[in-house]
Design a protein around this motif. Sequence first.
Motif, PDB file in Angstrom:
ATOM      1  N   GLU A   1       0.822  -1.216   0.000  1.00  8.63           N
ATOM      2  CA  GLU A   1       0.000   0.000   0.000  1.00  8.63           C
ATOM      3  C   GLU A   1       0.854   1.264   0.000  1.00  8.63           C
ATOM      4  O   GLU A   1       0.487   2.273   0.595  1.00  8.63           O
TER       5      GLU A   1
ATOM      6  N   THR B   1      -8.771  -7.688   3.169  1.00  9.09           N
ATOM      7  CA  THR B   1     -10.163  -7.282   2.959  1.00  9.09           C
ATOM      8  C   THR B   1     -11.120  -8.386   3.377  1.00  9.09           C
ATOM      9  O   THR B   1     -10.884  -9.563   3.105  1.00  9.09           O
TER      10      THR B   1
ATOM     11  N   GLN C   1      -7.654   2.073   4.042  1.00 12.85           N
ATOM     12  CA  GLN C   1      -6.268   2.516   4.246  1.00 12.85           C
ATOM     13  C   GLN C   1      -5.733   3.225   3.010  1.00 12.85           C
ATOM     14  O   GLN C   1      -4.990   4.204   3.101  1.00 12.85           O
TER      15      GLN C   1
ATOM     16  N   GLN D   1      -7.256   6.652   2.602  1.00 11.65           N
ATOM     17  CA  GLN D   1      -6.625   7.571   3.544  1.00 11.65           C
ATOM     18  C   GLN D   1      -5.269   8.045   3.013  1.00 11.65           C
ATOM     19  O   GLN D   1      -4.936   9.222   3.097  1.00 11.65           O
ATOM     20  N   ARG D   2      -4.509   7.123   2.431  1.00 15.15           N
ATOM     21  CA  ARG D   2      -3.205   7.491   1.883  1.00 15.15           C
ATOM     22  C   ARG D   2      -3.376   8.494   0.739  1.00 15.15           C
ATOM     23  O   ARG D   2      -2.614   9.446   0.613  1.00 15.15           O
TER      24      ARG D   2
END
Length: 208
Positions: A89, A110, A132, A135-136
Amino acid sequence: MSKIGVLVVDDHPVVRAGLRMLLEKSDGIDVVAEAGDAAQALAAVAAGGIDVVLMDLQLGDGVDGVGATQQIRAQGPGAPRVLILTTFETDADILRAVEAGAAGYLLKDTEPRALQDAVAAAHRGEIVFAPQVAQRLSQQQALPQLTARELEILRLVAAGASNRRIGAELFISEATVKTHLARAFTKLGVTSRTEAVSLARGRGLLRS
């Protein structure tokens, strides 16, 4: 109503088998093919019947998941939608996938139902990101806005590649490599390759 035809692409047979069982628990999904590398994935897409491709990033030697995604999406408006499913990620991976035309980016932790829902959402034309990852992406406004090419070159620098080797691998001139590095250095506020790699890793732009 016809089922969503899915192609599962992962270089680990056990992972493909697990994803097949998970996805086919949904009445609306049919895993019509599996592939262990980019070439097999492209052949499966060419055979038809695929609406959504679930694509791993790491496919062993050769073309990776981003490259395969780009080739699939380059086939035009009727090409299958591609969902990335990976353990990675970093900003570099996410940016490369999005620029290649991926319809979403999910992580391998997930929940099963969330994965089924994501496949259905991608089929409807929606963009799907793991929380996540979303958000990144939202945090990137506070980070240096490196291009996918600059990130790719920094990744190769981190692996110890010289400018000449980087140019050969990316099919660009050594001078172009230097230009991209200079721009990356400016954006990061550094003056050396070591500083650039260290800072990029510290901010999650590269894999550790």
